[in-house]
Design a protein around this motif. Sequence first.
Motif, PDB file in Angstrom:
ATOM      1  N   ARG A   1       0.823  -1.215   0.000  1.00  0.00           N
ATOM      2  CA  ARG A   1       0.000   0.000   0.000  1.00  0.00           C
ATOM      3  C   ARG A   1       0.855   1.261   0.000  1.00  0.00           C
ATOM      4  O   ARG A   1       0.493   2.280  -0.594  1.00  0.00           O
ATOM      5  N   GLY A   2       1.995   1.196   0.643  1.00  0.00           N
ATOM      6  CA  GLY A   2       2.902   2.344   0.659  1.00  0.00           C
ATOM      7  C   GLY A   2       2.257   3.576   1.263  1.00  0.00           C
ATOM      8  O   GLY A   2       1.752   3.565   2.390  1.00  0.00           O
ATOM      9  N   GLY A   3       2.227   4.686   0.501  1.00  0.00           N
ATOM     10  CA  GLY A   3       1.688   5.938   1.001  1.00  0.00           C
ATOM     11  C   GLY A   3       0.195   6.100   0.808  1.00  0.00           C
ATOM     12  O   GLY A   3      -0.351   7.181   1.062  1.00  0.00           O
ATOM     13  N   PHE A   4      -0.482   5.052   0.367  1.00  0.00           N
ATOM     14  CA  PHE A   4      -1.926   5.171   0.180  1.00  0.00           C
ATOM     15  C   PHE A   4      -2.625   5.118   1.531  1.00  0.00           C
ATOM     16  O   PHE A   4      -2.338   4.255   2.361  1.00  0.00           O
ATOM     17  N   ARG A   5      -3.579   6.011   1.740  1.00  0.00           N
ATOM     18  CA  ARG A   5      -4.236   6.142   3.044  1.00  0.00           C
ATOM     19  C   ARG A   5      -5.045   4.885   3.370  1.00  0.00           C
ATOM     20  O   ARG A   5      -5.832   4.400   2.554  1.00  0.00           O
ATOM     21  N   GLU A   6      -4.870   4.401   4.582  1.00  0.00           N
ATOM     22  CA  GLU A   6      -5.588   3.209   5.011  1.00  0.00           C
ATOM     23  C   GLU A   6      -7.085   3.463   5.095  1.00  0.00           C
ATOM     24  O   GLU A   6      -7.901   2.614   4.707  1.00  0.00           O
ATOM     25  N   ASP A   7      -7.479   4.668   5.585  1.00  0.00           N
ATOM     26  CA  ASP A   7      -8.907   4.950   5.711  1.00  0.00           C
ATOM     27  C   ASP A   7      -9.579   5.065   4.343  1.00  0.00           C
ATOM     28  O   ASP A   7     -10.733   4.665   4.172  1.00  0.00           O
ATOM     29  N   LEU A   8      -8.858   5.573   3.331  1.00  0.00           N
ATOM     30  CA  LEU A   8      -9.425   5.629   1.984  1.00  0.00           C
ATOM     31  C   LEU A   8      -9.565   4.213   1.416  1.00  0.00           C
ATOM     32  O   LEU A   8     -10.561   3.911   0.737  1.00  0.00           O
ATOM     33  N   TYR A   9      -8.587   3.377   1.712  1.00  0.00           N
ATOM     34  CA  TYR A   9      -8.681   1.987   1.249  1.00  0.00           C
ATOM     35  C   TYR A   9      -9.929   1.311   1.811  1.00  0.00           C
ATOM     36  O   TYR A   9     -10.695   0.679   1.078  1.00  0.00           O
ATOM     37  N   TYR A  10     -10.159   1.464   3.110  1.00  0.00           N
ATOM     38  CA  TYR A  10     -11.320   0.818   3.721  1.00  0.00           C
ATOM     39  C   TYR A  10     -12.627   1.442   3.237  1.00  0.00           C
ATOM     40  O   TYR A  10     -13.655   0.767   3.149  1.00  0.00           O
ATOM     41  N   ARG A  11     -12.591   2.723   2.888  1.00  0.00           N
ATOM     42  CA  ARG A  11     -13.804   3.363   2.360  1.00  0.00           C
ATOM     43  C   ARG A  11     -14.131   2.837   0.959  1.00  0.00           C
ATOM     44  O   ARG A  11     -15.304   2.684   0.605  1.00  0.00           O
ATOM     45  N   LEU A  12     -13.098   2.572   0.183  1.00  0.00           N
ATOM     46  CA  LEU A  12     -13.317   2.033  -1.163  1.00  0.00           C
ATOM     47  C   LEU A  12     -13.635   0.545  -1.132  1.00  0.00           C
ATOM     48  O   LEU A  12     -14.305   0.020  -2.034  1.00  0.00           O
ATOM     49  N   ASN A  13     -13.162  -0.142  -0.123  1.00  0.00           N
ATOM     50  CA  ASN A  13     -13.213  -1.591  -0.081  1.00  0.00           C
ATOM     51  C   ASN A  13     -14.563  -2.112   0.413  1.00  0.00           C
ATOM     52  O   ASN A  13     -14.634  -2.955   1.304  1.00  0.00           O
ATOM     53  N   VAL A  14     -15.649  -1.593  -0.152  1.00  0.00           N
ATOM     54  CA  VAL A  14     -16.968  -2.142   0.158  1.00  0.00           C
ATOM     55  C   VAL A  14     -17.088  -3.517  -0.503  1.00  0.00           C
ATOM     56  O   VAL A  14     -17.472  -4.501   0.121  1.00  0.00           O
ATOM     57  N   VAL A  15     -16.753  -3.559  -1.791  1.00  0.00           N
ATOM     58  CA  VAL A  15     -16.677  -4.813  -2.531  1.00  0.00           C
ATOM     59  C   VAL A  15     -15.354  -4.818  -3.288  1.00  0.00           C
ATOM     60  O   VAL A  15     -15.017  -3.834  -3.954  1.00  0.00           O
ATOM     61  N   THR A  16     -14.611  -5.907  -3.177  1.00  0.00           N
ATOM     62  CA  THR A  16     -13.355  -6.029  -3.917  1.00  0.00           C
ATOM     63  C   THR A  16     -13.489  -7.154  -4.938  1.00  0.00           C
ATOM     64  O   THR A  16     -13.910  -8.264  -4.599  1.00  0.00           O
ATOM     65  N   LEU A  17     -13.129  -6.849  -6.178  1.00  0.00           N
ATOM     66  CA  LEU A  17     -13.125  -7.834  -7.247  1.00  0.00           C
ATOM     67  C   LEU A  17     -11.681  -8.043  -7.705  1.00  0.00           C
ATOM     68  O   LEU A  17     -10.976  -7.069  -7.948  1.00  0.00           O
ATOM     69  N   THR A  18     -11.280  -9.282  -7.815  1.00  0.00           N
ATOM     70  CA  THR A  18      -9.919  -9.585  -8.258  1.00  0.00           C
ATOM     71  C   THR A  18      -9.982 -10.282  -9.611  1.00  0.00           C
ATOM     72  O   THR A  18     -10.679 -11.290  -9.767  1.00  0.00           O
ATOM     73  N   ILE A  19      -9.261  -9.729 -10.586  1.00  0.00           N
ATOM     74  CA  ILE A  19      -9.207 -10.332 -11.914  1.00  0.00           C
ATOM     75  C   ILE A  19      -7.979 -11.232 -11.964  1.00  0.00           C
ATOM     76  O   ILE A  19      -6.849 -10.758 -11.779  1.00  0.00           O
ATOM     77  N   PRO A  20      -8.157 -12.524 -12.211  1.00  0.00           N
ATOM     78  CA  PRO A  20      -6.992 -13.423 -12.235  1.00  0.00           C
ATOM     79  C   PRO A  20      -6.114 -13.123 -13.442  1.00  0.00           C
ATOM     80  O   PRO A  20      -6.613 -12.773 -14.518  1.00  0.00           O
TER      81      PRO A  20
END
Length: 458
Positions: free
Chosen positions: A300-319
Amino acid sequence: MSSTEPDRGARVILIDNDRDLLAATTQTLELAGFSVTAFSSPVEALRSISGDFGGVVVTDIRMPDIDGLELFRRIRVLDHDLPVILVTGHGDIAMAVQAIKDGAYDFITKPFATDRLQQSVHRAAEMRRLVLENRKLRLVADAAQDGLPLIGQTPAMERLRRTLRQIADTDVDVLVTGETGSGKEVVASLLHSWSRRAKGNFVALNCGTLPESMIESELFGHEAGAFTGAQKRRIGRIEHSSGGTLFLDEIESMPASTQVQMLRVLEMREVSPLGINDVRPVDLRVVAAAKVDLGDPAQRGGFREDLYYRLNVVTLTIPPLRERRPDVPLLFAHFIERAAARFRREPPPVSAWVERYLRDHDWPGNVRELTHFAERFVLGLEDVEPSNNQVLSAKISDLSLPERVDQFEAEVMREALSRYDGDVRKTIEALKIPRKTFYDKLQRHGIVRKTFAGSEEG
């Protein structure tokens, strides 16, 4: 698979009520490399045959319960193209010929040579493979026409499409993860087009391509005079996507100051353009994409943890493509057709070596790399034909151990003769074998010494 290669592993359903003949024929086909399921009852065999059966049916004609001709007619109902080979006695030839006219693949009279049966099954298996491949390609074409570019029949892709259908109309924000070129924008576009927001705008922004000085203005907009060079009002991407979908690609590259503002937008669903104090409500759905795992602090590096959790309502992973290799031929066929139409050329035939390359290559650039490969292939700019060493390796891989040893021995002898220009004395000394053994091996392997040079024996 080329037509000259044995159809190793092709499936065969074999039916004969004569158990001794059934066992002997099963062994014959298995020794030829086929995967055989044997039945003494045609009724039991029918229970194992479905319309998507990927093999060949070989059946005797004269059997109790239902005969081979009735079995053939019932199979035709299940799948008109499933190849059925009838095994007949001399008295049944007229019936078998009529069955051929009605669509049976072949008939073989008893007693039959094993080669005759093996060749017929091989040709039928190859035809069946092509039929099923063409069906898949038609499905691909239909899917593409329906706006479904997420081509693939692997379980991972089926789950992904199913999940997209389930959440498309829910308005939840979505985080899409996947390697470069895996199709993250395609997923975002489908979420938009399958939802009630399809009437609104699909607005895409790559956060990694804009300098920090511009991204804030691009996202939030500005009023005239908000900064030097801002001569007129500009509607930002967020506001422009109101009522539709905002796709933020490479969100891990978003500057820290912009992340703070973006977090507020996601929480409050309002935007404040540069140069004014007012806020404007937005009907917003955000689909963000990242090349790294934002849930991993190390990535994640410098990406804000709170923004990650706000975006992470649904996570889709493309294989990645290397994890869904069975989808590669389908995708390649689709991209070939598309490239051929674009360049106004006939799609070139796909050789066995191109098929091998498609199967063995790891595709680090994923679908994007495969797309470009297909375009170069259609233009005749892609050369994956094998070198002589690759051909030899491929040939050797199909040989038994004694055959491989002979192949290796012959190559060593040819290499030594070539190195010493056919000089027998030097070649024998290098190989450290007796002269008689040397000549015996020349004869055994069909090697003509004089073809390597004109030297006389030493």
